[in-house]
Motif scaffolding. Sequence first.
Motif, PDB file in Angstrom:
ATOM      1  N   MET A   1       0.746  -1.248   0.143  1.00 19.65           N
ATOM      2  CA  MET A   1       0.428  -0.069   0.217  1.00 19.65           C
ATOM      3  C   MET A   1       1.196   0.421   0.096  1.00 19.65           C
ATOM      4  O   MET A   1       2.002   1.841   0.892  1.00 19.65           O
ATOM      5  CB  MET A   1      -0.379  -0.080   1.380  1.00 19.65           C
ATOM      6  CG  MET A   1      -1.594   0.730   1.437  1.00 19.65           C
ATOM      7  SD  MET A   1      -3.356   0.498   2.546  1.00 19.65           S
ATOM      8  CE  MET A   1      -2.963   2.080   3.475  1.00 19.65           C
ATOM      9  N   ALA A   2       0.458   2.194  -0.904  1.00 14.61           N
ATOM     10  CA  ALA A   2       1.183   3.506  -1.240  1.00 14.61           C
ATOM     11  C   ALA A   2       1.053   3.875  -0.233  1.00 14.61           C
ATOM     12  O   ALA A   2      -0.202   4.206   0.487  1.00 14.61           O
ATOM     13  CB  ALA A   2       1.499   4.097  -2.020  1.00 14.61           C
ATOM     14  N   LEU A   3       2.048   5.415   0.511  1.00 16.79           N
ATOM     15  CA  LEU A   3       2.629   6.067   1.848  1.00 16.79           C
ATOM     16  C   LEU A   3       1.547   7.222   0.851  1.00 16.79           C
ATOM     17  O   LEU A   3       1.506   7.990   0.034  1.00 16.79           O
ATOM     18  CB  LEU A   3       3.770   6.311   2.248  1.00 16.79           C
ATOM     19  CG  LEU A   3       4.097   5.340   2.892  1.00 16.79           C
ATOM     20  CD1 LEU A   3       5.074   5.949   3.404  1.00 16.79           C
ATOM     21  CD2 LEU A   3       2.526   4.295   4.093  1.00 16.79           C
ATOM     22  N   LYS A   4       0.538   8.164   1.875  1.00 20.48           N
ATOM     23  CA  LYS A   4      -0.351   9.699   1.413  1.00 20.48           C
ATOM     24  C   LYS A   4       0.771  10.153   1.998  1.00 20.48           C
ATOM     25  O   LYS A   4       1.388  10.322   2.908  1.00 20.48           O
ATOM     26  CB  LYS A   4      -1.966   9.285   2.039  1.00 20.48           C
ATOM     27  CG  LYS A   4      -1.951   7.880   0.771  1.00 20.48           C
ATOM     28  CD  LYS A   4      -4.073   8.615   1.244  1.00 20.48           C
ATOM     29  CE  LYS A   4      -4.705   7.395   0.388  1.00 20.48           C
ATOM     30  NZ  LYS A   4      -6.029   7.728   0.721  1.00 20.48           N
ATOM     31  N   ALA A   5       0.300  11.609   1.240  1.00 16.10           N
ATOM     32  CA  ALA A   5       0.943  12.751   1.126  1.00 16.10           C
ATOM     33  C   ALA A   5       0.402  12.983   2.697  1.00 16.10           C
ATOM     34  O   ALA A   5      -0.798  12.719   3.588  1.00 16.10           O
ATOM     35  CB  ALA A   5       0.815  14.006   0.766  1.00 16.10           C
ATOM     36  N   THR A   6       1.336  13.599   3.587  1.00 17.46           N
ATOM     37  CA  THR A   6       0.485  14.452   5.578  1.00 17.46           C
ATOM     38  C   THR A   6      -0.056  15.471   5.355  1.00 17.46           C
ATOM     39  O   THR A   6       1.337  16.685   4.222  1.00 17.46           O
ATOM     40  CB  THR A   6       1.691  14.222   6.262  1.00 17.46           C
ATOM     41  OG1 THR A   6       1.659  13.301   6.322  1.00 17.46           O
ATOM     42  CG2 THR A   6       0.953  14.298   7.720  1.00 17.46           C
ATOM     43  N   ILE A   7      -1.397  16.231   5.540  1.00 18.04           N
ATOM     44  CA  ILE A   7      -1.646  17.596   5.529  1.00 18.04           C
ATOM     45  C   ILE A   7      -0.790  18.632   6.215  1.00 18.04           C
ATOM     46  O   ILE A   7      -1.396  18.208   7.646  1.00 18.04           O
ATOM     47  CB  ILE A   7      -3.057  17.758   4.409  1.00 18.04           C
ATOM     48  CG1 ILE A   7      -2.943  15.662   3.803  1.00 18.04           C
ATOM     49  CG2 ILE A   7      -2.992  19.061   5.082  1.00 18.04           C
ATOM     50  CD1 ILE A   7      -2.736  17.468   2.632  1.00 18.04           C
ATOM     51  N   PHE A   8      -0.708  19.372   6.062  1.00 20.59           N
ATOM     52  CA  PHE A   8      -0.473  20.132   7.276  1.00 20.59           C
ATOM     53  C   PHE A   8      -1.148  22.707   6.539  1.00 20.59           C
ATOM     54  O   PHE A   8      -0.746  22.239   5.539  1.00 20.59           O
ATOM     55  CB  PHE A   8       1.476  20.792   7.096  1.00 20.59           C
ATOM     56  CG  PHE A   8       2.105  19.598   7.596  1.00 20.59           C
ATOM     57  CD1 PHE A   8       2.586  20.002   9.133  1.00 20.59           C
ATOM     58  CD2 PHE A   8       2.121  18.192   6.903  1.00 20.59           C
ATOM     59  CE1 PHE A   8       3.383  19.178   9.731  1.00 20.59           C
ATOM     60  CE2 PHE A   8       3.470  17.524   7.617  1.00 20.59           C
ATOM     61  CZ  PHE A   8       3.507  18.306   8.799  1.00 20.59           C
ATOM     62  N   LYS A   9      -1.431  22.698   8.000  1.00 27.63           N
ATOM     63  CA  LYS A   9      -1.953  24.060   7.388  1.00 27.63           C
ATOM     64  C   LYS A   9      -1.177  25.088   7.906  1.00 27.63           C
ATOM     65  O   LYS A   9      -0.637  24.898   8.693  1.00 27.63           O
ATOM     66  CB  LYS A   9      -3.241  23.902   7.544  1.00 27.63           C
ATOM     67  CG  LYS A   9      -4.848  22.659   7.411  1.00 27.63           C
ATOM     68  CD  LYS A   9      -5.043  23.290   6.166  1.00 27.63           C
ATOM     69  CE  LYS A   9      -6.453  21.906   5.857  1.00 27.63           C
ATOM     70  NZ  LYS A   9      -6.174  22.819   4.539  1.00 27.63           N
ATOM     71  N   ALA A  10      -0.970  25.975   7.133  1.00 31.14           N
ATOM     72  CA  ALA A  10      -0.420  27.094   7.680  1.00 31.14           C
ATOM     73  C   ALA A  10      -1.130  28.694   7.147  1.00 31.14           C
ATOM     74  O   ALA A  10      -1.136  28.769   6.080  1.00 31.14           O
ATOM     75  CB  ALA A  10       1.360  27.427   7.121  1.00 31.14           C
ATOM     76  N   ASP A  11      -1.101  29.565   8.957  1.00 37.37           N
ATOM     77  CA  ASP A  11      -1.408  30.595   8.787  1.00 37.37           C
ATOM     78  C   ASP A  11       0.150  31.417   8.125  1.00 37.37           C
ATOM     79  O   ASP A  11      -0.207  31.270   9.423  1.00 37.37           O
ATOM     80  CB  ASP A  11      -2.667  31.230   9.322  1.00 37.37           C
ATOM     81  CG  ASP A  11      -3.676  30.050   9.350  1.00 37.37           C
ATOM     82  OD1 ASP A  11      -4.049  30.496   8.104  1.00 37.37           O
ATOM     83  OD2 ASP A  11      -4.244  30.545  10.672  1.00 37.37           O
ATOM     84  N   LEU A  12      -0.136  32.435   8.080  1.00 33.58           N
ATOM     85  CA  LEU A  12       1.234  32.627   7.189  1.00 33.58           C
ATOM     86  C   LEU A  12       1.039  34.127   7.048  1.00 33.58           C
ATOM     87  O   LEU A  12       0.436  35.121   6.373  1.00 33.58           O
ATOM     88  CB  LEU A  12       2.004  32.051   6.102  1.00 33.58           C
ATOM     89  CG  LEU A  12       3.519  32.533   5.729  1.00 33.58           C
ATOM     90  CD1 LEU A  12       4.530  32.839   6.881  1.00 33.58           C
ATOM     91  CD2 LEU A  12       4.006  32.251   4.575  1.00 33.58           C
ATOM     92  N   GLN A  13       1.259  34.825   7.989  1.00 39.38           N
ATOM     93  CA  GLN A  13       1.383  36.899   7.893  1.00 39.38           C
ATOM     94  C   GLN A  13       2.991  37.128   6.881  1.00 39.38           C
ATOM     95  O   GLN A  13       3.562  36.613   7.743  1.00 39.38           O
ATOM     96  CB  GLN A  13       1.241  37.147   8.886  1.00 39.38           C
ATOM     97  CG  GLN A  13       0.078  36.473   9.739  1.00 39.38           C
ATOM     98  CD  GLN A  13      -1.156  37.230   9.749  1.00 39.38           C
ATOM     99  OE1 GLN A  13      -1.292  38.216   8.962  1.00 39.38           O
ATOM    100  NE2 GLN A  13      -2.090  36.156   9.366  1.00 39.38           N
ATOM    101  N   ILE A  14       2.751  37.918   6.637  1.00 35.48           N
ATOM    102  CA  ILE A  14       3.917  38.197   5.685  1.00 35.48           C
ATOM    103  C   ILE A  14       3.879  39.628   5.441  1.00 35.48           C
ATOM    104  O   ILE A  14       3.011  40.905   5.043  1.00 35.48           O
ATOM    105  CB  ILE A  14       4.190  37.804   4.473  1.00 35.48           C
ATOM    106  CG1 ILE A  14       3.625  36.254   4.013  1.00 35.48           C
ATOM    107  CG2 ILE A  14       5.364  38.604   3.495  1.00 35.48           C
ATOM    108  CD1 ILE A  14       4.130  35.550   2.898  1.00 35.48           C
TER     109      ILE A  14
END
Length: 181
Positions: A1-14
Amino acid sequence: MALKATIFKADLQIADMDRHYYASHALTLARHPSETDERMMVRVLAFARHAHEYLTFAKGISEADEPDVWQKDLTGAIDLWIDVGLPDEKRILKASGRANQVAIYTYGAHGANLWWAAISSKLARLKNLTVINLPLPVTQALGKLAQRNMQLSCTIEDGAIWLSSDAETVAVEFVVLQAPA
């Protein structure tokens, strides 16, 4: 079984005082199973440094014909191609032909130095290429900022960059190995 991507969320203030760019970005990052937190956070840094309303994450590791980050204009032409790591010469030459500007963010200390020593003379003629090397302590510190849900702020002033979370601030030092003439 293929590994799936891990999802990350980021609120980025620039807050980029050098370019007068001030914005918030809600980012969704798919970390490929072979990708480290360190590499993923270098992608975030590259995004922050080049932030624009049309800048997006591409398939990168998963797709040979796409960079890690890119910016396309309204016609679909590639304005900016950003790769992270140590891409081979053919990939960089192809990117240089397809995009108005190409930026490569290298890291990995000794390995990056060897890569650059072997490839730099072949890339010197490219007038749209920027190569930036990030020292190992910086990328390790960036990797420690990685969380599944991140609140990040990036401040850029007079060429200096600081990337911060609620817990820590990383002063990003880098060396420009090649810049457009």
